[in-house]
Every structure is written in C-alpha cells, then in structure tokens.
Design an enzyme around this catalytic site. Structure first.
Site, PDB file in Angstrom:
ATOM      1  N   ASP A  76      14.805  61.929  12.514  1.00 36.78           N
ATOM      2  CA  ASP A  76      15.544  61.873  13.774  1.00 36.78           C
ATOM      3  C   ASP A  76      17.047  61.982  13.473  1.00 36.78           C
ATOM      4  O   ASP A  76      17.565  61.261  12.612  1.00 36.78           O
ATOM      5  CB  ASP A  76      15.224  60.521  14.442  1.00 36.78           C
ATOM      6  N   HIS A  77      17.736  62.866  14.153  1.00 40.77           N
ATOM      7  CA  HIS A  77      19.190  63.028  14.003  1.00 40.77           C
ATOM      8  C   HIS A  77      19.642  63.240  12.557  1.00 40.77           C
ATOM      9  O   HIS A  77      20.543  62.528  12.068  1.00 40.77           O
ATOM     10  CB  HIS A  77      19.951  61.832  14.603  1.00 40.77           C
ATOM     11  N   ASP A 137      21.077  67.739  13.396  1.00 45.30           N
ATOM     12  CA  ASP A 137      21.877  67.505  14.588  1.00 45.30           C
ATOM     13  C   ASP A 137      23.315  67.962  14.350  1.00 45.30           C
ATOM     14  O   ASP A 137      24.161  67.210  13.885  1.00 45.30           O
ATOM     15  CB  ASP A 137      21.835  66.014  14.936  1.00 45.30           C
ATOM     16  N   HIS A 142      21.480  57.731  24.708  1.00 48.07           N
ATOM     17  CA  HIS A 142      20.837  56.736  23.855  1.00 48.07           C
ATOM     18  C   HIS A 142      21.158  55.313  24.315  1.00 48.07           C
ATOM     19  O   HIS A 142      22.202  55.070  24.909  1.00 48.07           O
ATOM     20  CB  HIS A 142      21.273  56.926  22.400  1.00 48.07           C
ATOM     21  N   HIS A 159      16.172  63.756  24.176  1.00 47.13           N
ATOM     22  CA  HIS A 159      16.525  62.491  23.513  1.00 47.13           C
ATOM     23  C   HIS A 159      16.887  61.477  24.596  1.00 47.13           C
ATOM     24  O   HIS A 159      16.971  61.808  25.769  1.00 47.13           O
ATOM     25  CB  HIS A 159      17.729  62.703  22.582  1.00 47.13           C
ATOM     26  N   GLY A 160      17.114  60.244  24.148  1.00 43.17           N
ATOM     27  CA  GLY A 160      17.643  59.223  25.063  1.00 43.17           C
ATOM     28  C   GLY A 160      16.812  59.048  26.318  1.00 43.17           C
ATOM     29  O   GLY A 160      17.345  58.935  27.422  1.00 43.17           O
ATOM     30  N   ILE A 196      11.669  58.156  22.586  1.00 46.26           N
ATOM     31  CA  ILE A 196      11.762  56.807  23.149  1.00 46.26           C
ATOM     32  C   ILE A 196      11.879  55.789  22.019  1.00 46.26           C
ATOM     33  O   ILE A 196      10.996  55.702  21.169  1.00 46.26           O
ATOM     34  CB  ILE A 196      10.520  56.499  24.021  1.00 46.26           C
ATOM     35  N   SER A 241      14.577  52.760  22.556  1.00 45.79           N
ATOM     36  CA  SER A 241      15.112  51.526  23.152  1.00 45.79           C
ATOM     37  C   SER A 241      14.059  50.728  23.926  1.00 45.79           C
ATOM     38  O   SER A 241      14.041  49.496  23.864  1.00 45.79           O
ATOM     39  CB  SER A 241      16.281  51.855  24.087  1.00 45.79           C
TER      40      SER A 241
HETATM   41  P1  13P Z   1      16.482  55.883  23.685  1.00 51.24           P
HETATM   42  O1  13P Z   1      17.623  55.078  23.177  1.00 51.24           O
HETATM   43  O2  13P Z   1      16.680  56.246  25.127  1.00 51.24           O
HETATM   44  O3  13P Z   1      15.172  55.235  23.473  1.00 51.24           O
HETATM   45  O4  13P Z   1      16.469  57.276  22.880  1.00 51.24           O
HETATM   46  C1  13P Z   1      15.905  57.386  21.608  1.00 51.24           C
HETATM   47  C2  13P Z   1      16.227  58.681  20.927  1.00 51.24           C
HETATM   48  O5  13P Z   1      16.688  59.631  21.513  1.00 51.24           O
HETATM   49  C3  13P Z   1      15.933  58.776  19.500  1.00 51.24           C
HETATM   50  O6  13P Z   1      16.382  59.988  18.956  1.00 51.24           O
HETATM   51  O1  G3H Z   2      18.747  58.118  18.459  1.00 49.38           O
HETATM   52  C1  G3H Z   2      18.774  57.012  17.974  1.00 49.38           C
HETATM   53  C2  G3H Z   2      17.517  56.251  17.730  1.00 49.38           C
HETATM   54  O2  G3H Z   2      17.296  55.349  18.785  1.00 49.38           O
HETATM   55  C3  G3H Z   2      17.563  55.582  16.401  1.00 49.38           C
HETATM   56  O3  G3H Z   2      18.439  54.526  16.427  1.00 49.38           O
HETATM   57  O4  G3H Z   2      19.964  54.915  14.476  1.00 49.38           O
HETATM   58  O5  G3H Z   2      19.668  52.617  15.470  1.00 49.38           O
HETATM   59  O6  G3H Z   2      17.822  53.671  14.138  1.00 49.38           O
HETATM   60  P1  G3H Z   2      19.008  53.896  15.026  1.00 49.38           P
HETATM   61 ZN    ZN Z   3      18.150  60.775  19.852  1.00 45.16          ZN
END
Ligand code: 13P
Ligand code: G3H
Ligand code: ZN
Length: 320
Positions: free
Chosen positions: A93-94, A115, A189, A222-223, A266, A268
């Site tokens: 992720d990212h 990213d 996010h 995302h987010g 997802i 959060s």
């Molecule tokens: P949330 O913070 O909305 O759950 O998004 C998570 C996310 O985009 C991880 O890459």
């Molecule tokens: O996009 C972000 C994700 O929610 C991951 O969050 O970098 O705190 O692990 P983190």
């Molecule tokens: Zn994200």
C-alpha cells in the site's frame, strides 16, 4: 527471490477483470498484526470473497516486513483450513519508491502500489513506468495514482483534494502500463474526512468522466472508510475522545463499486472496530489483563465489520 506464486497468492489481474464486469469491488484491508489478519481471512472465507491483504510502509516498520510476509503466506493455508480457498493478493500500500517496490516483489508480494501522486505529472509517469517494467517481469500487478487525496498520505499532508483530471488518465495509463489506477474524487484517509456541516459527498461525476475515458479499466478508491457512528459512540462512551469523525456514506461506495471501481481500501473502520471493542471490554472488566480477553473480542468485531463490507457495501460476497 521468493515468488508469490510459490506462496499460493495471486496477482490482481483476474479478480479485477471479474469485478469490473460483475459490478462489485474487492476489499483491500490493511493489516499490521495477527488478529487483523485472522479477522480478514475469517470474514472473507465466510463471505466467500476474494481479498487483498494490504501492507503499508508503516505496517512493515511496526510488525517487521518478514513477519508480515510469512503471515500472508500463512493466510493462504489458514483459509484452506477454515474450509474454503479464496483468492488472496498480498499488496504493498502506498509504495513510495522503486526500491521499496522491488524489495516487496522479491519477498513475495503479488501486487504493489507505486504512489507518485505527489510528484509532477511527468515524474509520476517515469517512476510508475519503471516499477511496472520491473514488476511485469514477475507477473506482479501495479497500481498507480493520479490526483492527490486530502488528509495525511505518506506523511505528506494535503489540505485540499486535487481531483484526478479525467483528461490525463488515458495518457497516464498508456505511458505507464499500470494495471489499475487509484483516483482522487473526494475520499481521504483517516476518520475525519469531512468537516461537520458540509455535504459529505464524493464526486461520482468525476468518476463517470474518468470511466468514459478508460472504459473497463480497473479503478481504485483509497480512503474509503465510512466511520460507523455506532463505533465512534462506543469509543466515546468508554473514555475515548473522537470528535466530529465523519466518513464516506456506504450508499456512495456501493454506487462506486457498481462501476469500474474494483478495489476499495478500508483501514480506519477496522481500527475503530478494534478500539471500540478493546475500550468496552476494559471499561466493563477493569480487572482484566489477559490480552486474549480484549484482542479476541476486537478480532470478532473486526470480522463482523468486514463481512458487512463484503456483503452490503462492496458486493464481493459469494464472488470467490
Ligand atoms: P481509510 O483511512 O479511509 O480506511 O483508507 C485506507 C486506505 O486508503 C489505505 O490505503
Ligand atoms: O493509507 C494509509 C493506510 O491507512 C495505512 O496507514 O500508514 O498508518 O499504516 P499507516
Ligand atoms: Zn490509501
């Protein structure tokens, strides 16, 4: 070099193609520890949903990259043990650099996100293409991003959304060779996505414009946490202080999932579910100090939440 294929993982190509055609989205749930991984697998096996296990740079730092990879490898066996084999993608992720993507690909990831969304357009293209050229040699799929989400992303704080420009997507997709594209249409996010009193809507009109430009091309959101208010309430009633936490309406995500949006991220909401459960147990049983007594209920709540996402929001239940 460990190939994800030896670990029983899959890349995202086939499950995305099916999701686009079928009008649903695959859940991409982040994990940092064993209980989260167990909840994700238990939920997706029960819902018979394909799943993307997401590992952020922060997760690698927190839990150790090697342990997380072995956990994902274990997840494949764990799903079988639970009685149903589902497609499991292990996704970075990212990803913030070419080197990080290479490292993940070499250690068994089946999919990576590079990213470059904060970079100038041409630099984003160059970096993304470099990762794609490497990843495709190993049949690893790559997600790129165009547009910037408001909120905190990769430790960079953006005050305002820079929405994805539909006129750029054809050029970006063609020149980079990415397999999926993350876009910015008003999601963000964290648990504070909208200011109180504002209209909590995402720009489905921009999504429609983007789809017109690249029909059937896999799109990622995302987010996409919805910040369930019942969870916020439990947290606040048990000593928490979350003020004005607002997320994306589930109806809007369901609408988006019917389009070419085939991956919805997802994280959060899972954090909220676990925190609510832990706070409740410890408030009700202040004498408790066995971690299993609060992490167990947290895992159960997380599982419930993820089943709900698959069944009622993403539409991925029954698609594995
Ligand atoms: P949330 O913070 O909305 O759950 O998004 C998570 C996310 O985009 C991880 O890459
Ligand atoms: O996009 C972000 C994700 O929610 C991951 O969050 O970098 O705190 O692990 P983190
Ligand atoms: Zn994200």
């Amino acid at each position: 070099m460990v190939s994800y294929k030896e670990l029983g993982l899959v890349n995202s190509r086939e499950i995305f193609a099916k999701a686009v055609k079928g009008g649903y989205a695959i859940p991409a749930f982040n994990f940092n520890n064993m209980e989260q991984m167990q909840a994700i697998i238990q939920a997706c096996v029960e819902a018979k949903s394909p799943v993307i296990l997401q590992v952020s740079a922060g997760a690698r730092k927190y839990a150790n990259q090697t342990l997380l990879r072995y956990m994902a490898q274990g997840a494949v066996e764990y799903a079988k043990e639970l009685g149903y084999s589902i497609p499991i993608v292990l996704h970075l992720d990212h990803g913030s650099s070419y080197e990080l993507c290479v490292d993940c690909i070499q250690s068994g990831f089946s999919s990576v996100m590079i990213d470059g969304s904060h970079l100038p357009y041409e630099e984003n293209i160059a970096l993304t293409k470099k990762v794609v050229d490497y990843a495709h040699q190993y049949d690893v799929t790559v997600e790129g991003e165009l547009g910037v989400l408001a909120g905190v992303e990769d430790d960079v704080k953006a005050e305002q959304h820079t929405y994805t420009r539909p006129e750029e997507v054809v050029d970006f997709v063609k020149r980079t060779g990415v397999d999926s594209l993350a876009i910015s249409i008003g999601t963000s996010h964290g648990a504070y996505k909208f200011k109180p009193g504002t209209d909590p809507k995402i720009r489905l009109d921009i999504l429609a414009e983007i789809e017109k430009q690249i029909p059937g091309f896999p799109i990622v959101l995302h987010g996409s946490s919805s910040v369930p208010q019942d969870l916020v309430k439990i947290i606040n009633e048990n000593g928490g202080k979350l003020k004005d936490a607002i997320g994306i309406g589930e109806d809007q995500l369901r609408e988006a999932a019917k389009s070419a949006v085939c991956k919805i991220n997802i994280d959060s909401d899972g954090r909220l579910a676990m925190t609510a459960a832990v706070r409740k147990v410890l408030t009700e049983h202040p004498d408790e100090f066995d971690p299993r007594k609060y992490l167990g209920p947290a895992r159960d709540e997380l599982k419930k939440l993820y089943i709900h996402k698959c069944e009622a929001v993403l539409g991925s239940a029954g698609k594995a």
